[in-house]
Design a protein around this motif. Structure first.
Motif, PDB file in Angstrom:
ATOM      1  N   SER A 156       0.665  -1.539   0.002  1.00  0.00           N
ATOM      2  CA  SER A 156      -0.051   0.445  -0.023  1.00  0.00           C
ATOM      3  C   SER A 156       0.853   1.342   0.067  1.00  0.00           C
ATOM      4  O   SER A 156       0.093   2.411  -0.126  1.00  0.00           O
ATOM      5  CB  SER A 156      -0.838   0.197   1.217  1.00  0.00           C
ATOM      6  N   LEU A 157       2.353   0.785   0.570  1.00  0.00           N
ATOM      7  CA  LEU A 157       3.114   2.225   0.533  1.00  0.00           C
ATOM      8  C   LEU A 157       4.055   2.767  -1.048  1.00  0.00           C
ATOM      9  O   LEU A 157       4.460   3.826  -1.029  1.00  0.00           O
ATOM     10  CB  LEU A 157       3.753   2.335   1.388  1.00  0.00           C
ATOM     11  N   GLY A 158       4.417   1.700  -1.308  1.00  0.00           N
ATOM     12  CA  GLY A 158       6.153   1.567  -2.260  1.00  0.00           C
ATOM     13  C   GLY A 158       6.453   0.625  -2.419  1.00  0.00           C
ATOM     14  O   GLY A 158       6.593  -0.253  -1.787  1.00  0.00           O
ATOM     15  N   LYS A 159       8.027   0.731  -3.339  1.00  0.00           N
ATOM     16  CA  LYS A 159       8.538   0.118  -3.591  1.00  0.00           C
ATOM     17  C   LYS A 159      10.052   0.122  -2.749  1.00  0.00           C
ATOM     18  O   LYS A 159      10.004   1.893  -2.399  1.00  0.00           O
ATOM     19  CB  LYS A 159       9.171  -0.424  -4.876  1.00  0.00           C
ATOM     20  N   ALA A 160      10.987  -1.150  -2.445  1.00  0.00           N
ATOM     21  CA  ALA A 160      11.876  -0.987  -2.070  1.00  0.00           C
ATOM     22  C   ALA A 160      12.753   0.285  -2.273  1.00  0.00           C
ATOM     23  O   ALA A 160      13.384   0.557  -4.131  1.00  0.00           O
ATOM     24  CB  ALA A 160      12.708  -2.265  -2.001  1.00  0.00           C
ATOM     25  N   GLY A 161      13.952   1.210  -1.917  1.00  0.00           N
ATOM     26  CA  GLY A 161      14.076   2.165  -1.796  1.00  0.00           C
ATOM     27  C   GLY A 161      13.826   3.736  -2.223  1.00  0.00           C
ATOM     28  O   GLY A 161      14.572   4.460  -2.556  1.00  0.00           O
ATOM     29  N   GLU A 162      11.954   3.179  -2.349  1.00  0.00           N
ATOM     30  CA  GLU A 162      11.390   4.847  -1.822  1.00  0.00           C
ATOM     31  C   GLU A 162      11.838   5.784  -0.853  1.00  0.00           C
ATOM     32  O   GLU A 162      11.687   5.127   0.026  1.00  0.00           O
ATOM     33  CB  GLU A 162      10.356   4.748  -2.644  1.00  0.00           C
ATOM     34  N   ILE A 163      11.801   6.735  -0.516  1.00  0.00           N
ATOM     35  CA  ILE A 163      12.180   7.963   0.782  1.00  0.00           C
ATOM     36  C   ILE A 163      10.372   7.854   0.263  1.00  0.00           C
ATOM     37  O   ILE A 163      10.080   8.421  -0.217  1.00  0.00           O
ATOM     38  CB  ILE A 163      12.849   8.722   0.683  1.00  0.00           C
ATOM     39  N   LYS A 164       9.573   8.127   1.510  1.00  0.00           N
ATOM     40  CA  LYS A 164       7.964   8.101   1.705  1.00  0.00           C
ATOM     41  C   LYS A 164       7.823   9.300   3.368  1.00  0.00           C
ATOM     42  O   LYS A 164       8.720   8.921   4.375  1.00  0.00           O
ATOM     43  CB  LYS A 164       7.237   7.151   2.044  1.00  0.00           C
ATOM     44  N   GLU A 165       7.109   9.678   2.953  1.00  0.00           N
ATOM     45  CA  GLU A 165       6.376  10.185   4.070  1.00  0.00           C
ATOM     46  C   GLU A 165       5.434   9.583   5.000  1.00  0.00           C
ATOM     47  O   GLU A 165       4.649   9.171   4.072  1.00  0.00           O
ATOM     48  CB  GLU A 165       6.015  11.698   3.981  1.00  0.00           C
ATOM     49  N   ASP A 204       3.991   9.282  11.939  1.00  0.00           N
ATOM     50  CA  ASP A 204       5.044   8.857  12.960  1.00  0.00           C
ATOM     51  C   ASP A 204       5.237   7.160  13.653  1.00  0.00           C
ATOM     52  O   ASP A 204       5.883   6.026  13.132  1.00  0.00           O
ATOM     53  CB  ASP A 204       4.934   9.849  14.032  1.00  0.00           C
ATOM     54  N   GLY A 205       3.407   6.848  14.553  1.00  0.00           N
ATOM     55  CA  GLY A 205       2.835   5.575  14.522  1.00  0.00           C
ATOM     56  C   GLY A 205       3.039   4.439  13.978  1.00  0.00           C
ATOM     57  O   GLY A 205       3.692   3.542  13.980  1.00  0.00           O
ATOM     58  N   TYR A 206       2.955   5.160  12.563  1.00  0.00           N
ATOM     59  CA  TYR A 206       2.969   3.429  11.188  1.00  0.00           C
ATOM     60  C   TYR A 206       4.303   3.461  10.502  1.00  0.00           C
ATOM     61  O   TYR A 206       4.831   2.390  10.586  1.00  0.00           O
ATOM     62  CB  TYR A 206       2.243   4.155  10.041  1.00  0.00           C
ATOM     63  N   GLY A 207       5.285   4.301  11.333  1.00  0.00           N
ATOM     64  CA  GLY A 207       6.582   4.224  10.386  1.00  0.00           C
ATOM     65  C   GLY A 207       7.370   3.084  11.939  1.00  0.00           C
ATOM     66  O   GLY A 207       7.859   2.874  11.291  1.00  0.00           O
ATOM     67  N   HIS A 208       7.131   3.994  12.955  1.00  0.00           N
ATOM     68  CA  HIS A 208       7.595   3.286  14.029  1.00  0.00           C
ATOM     69  C   HIS A 208       7.028   1.783  14.588  1.00  0.00           C
ATOM     70  O   HIS A 208       8.142   1.401  14.740  1.00  0.00           O
ATOM     71  CB  HIS A 208       8.126   4.110  15.405  1.00  0.00           C
ATOM     72  N   ASN A 209       6.093   1.582  14.645  1.00  0.00           N
ATOM     73  CA  ASN A 209       5.496   0.519  15.073  1.00  0.00           C
ATOM     74  C   ASN A 209       4.979  -0.829  14.023  1.00  0.00           C
ATOM     75  O   ASN A 209       5.207  -1.395  14.314  1.00  0.00           O
ATOM     76  CB  ASN A 209       4.169   0.832  15.784  1.00  0.00           C
ATOM     77  N   PHE A 210       5.256  -0.247  12.687  1.00  0.00           N
ATOM     78  CA  PHE A 210       4.716  -1.337  11.909  1.00  0.00           C
ATOM     79  C   PHE A 210       6.448  -1.298  10.987  1.00  0.00           C
ATOM     80  O   PHE A 210       6.811  -2.295  10.971  1.00  0.00           O
ATOM     81  CB  PHE A 210       3.973  -0.932  11.020  1.00  0.00           C
ATOM     82  N   LEU A 211       6.290  -0.132  10.395  1.00  0.00           N
ATOM     83  CA  LEU A 211       7.294  -0.567   8.857  1.00  0.00           C
ATOM     84  C   LEU A 211       8.511  -0.583   9.871  1.00  0.00           C
ATOM     85  O   LEU A 211      10.171  -1.570   9.366  1.00  0.00           O
ATOM     86  CB  LEU A 211       7.681   0.552   7.932  1.00  0.00           C
ATOM     87  N   ILE A 212       9.228   0.422  10.182  1.00  0.00           N
ATOM     88  CA  ILE A 212      10.540   0.204  11.029  1.00  0.00           C
ATOM     89  C   ILE A 212      10.713  -1.413  11.780  1.00  0.00           C
ATOM     90  O   ILE A 212      10.911  -1.866  12.258  1.00  0.00           O
ATOM     91  CB  ILE A 212      11.325   0.966  11.744  1.00  0.00           C
TER      92      ILE A 212
END
Length: 147
Positions: free
Chosen positions: A11-20, A23-31
């Motif tokens: 739902s977000l993008g491909k490897a190598g892309e920089i996305k905004e 904070d919660g989604y970034g820390h708790n799920f993606l990272i």
């Protein structure tokens, strides 16, 4: 928060892309799941250096494959097999026999899985396709003779 995607996220993008992302989604799920890293200058520079190194390695592999392609196109490989009545081979010529003959006669080691051959059950001249990777392939001339 800005993140660098390490893996493809549907739902977000491909490897190598920089996305905004939030904070919660970034820390708790993606990272947390290893899909992304925090997009700091250090992380971005390291990623760019890795991509540059991968591109150089791939270019080197392609150059080696092209050299191998030229070398194989000049070779006429002679393989001796036992024959029965009507000059038909006992069994058929295998990829393993071609690979070992190529290594013995020309000191070129290629995995037998890289060969694509027709079913060869008679004496004569044939062609084998050798897949070299990166979309490159070579044609190897085979000459099957009787023992």
């Amino acid at each position: 928060m800005r993140v660098l995607l390490v893996k493809d996220v549907a739902s977000l993008g491909k490897a190598g892309e920089i996305k905004e992302v939030k904070d919660g989604y970034g820390h708790n799920f993606l990272i947390a799941k290893g899909f992304a890293k925090l997009a700091t200058n250090e992380v971005l520079n390291k990623y760019k250096a890795e991509q540059k190194k991968k591109a150089e390695l791939e270019a080197l592999q392609i150059a080696e494959a092209k050299q191998m392609q030229q070398a194989l196109s000049k070779i006429k490989l002679t393989i001796a097999k036992k024959v029965g009545a009507n000059n038909h081979l006992f069994g058929s010529l295998t990829k393993d026999e071609i690979a070992s003959a190529l290594e013995t006669q020309h000191r070129i080691a290629i995995d037998k899985k890289a060969f694509e051959i027709p079913q060869i059950k008679a004496l004569g001249n044939f062609e084998a396709i050798v897949k070299l990777g990166h979309g490159l392939q070579a044609t190897l001339q085979l000459h099957v003779i009787a023992v």
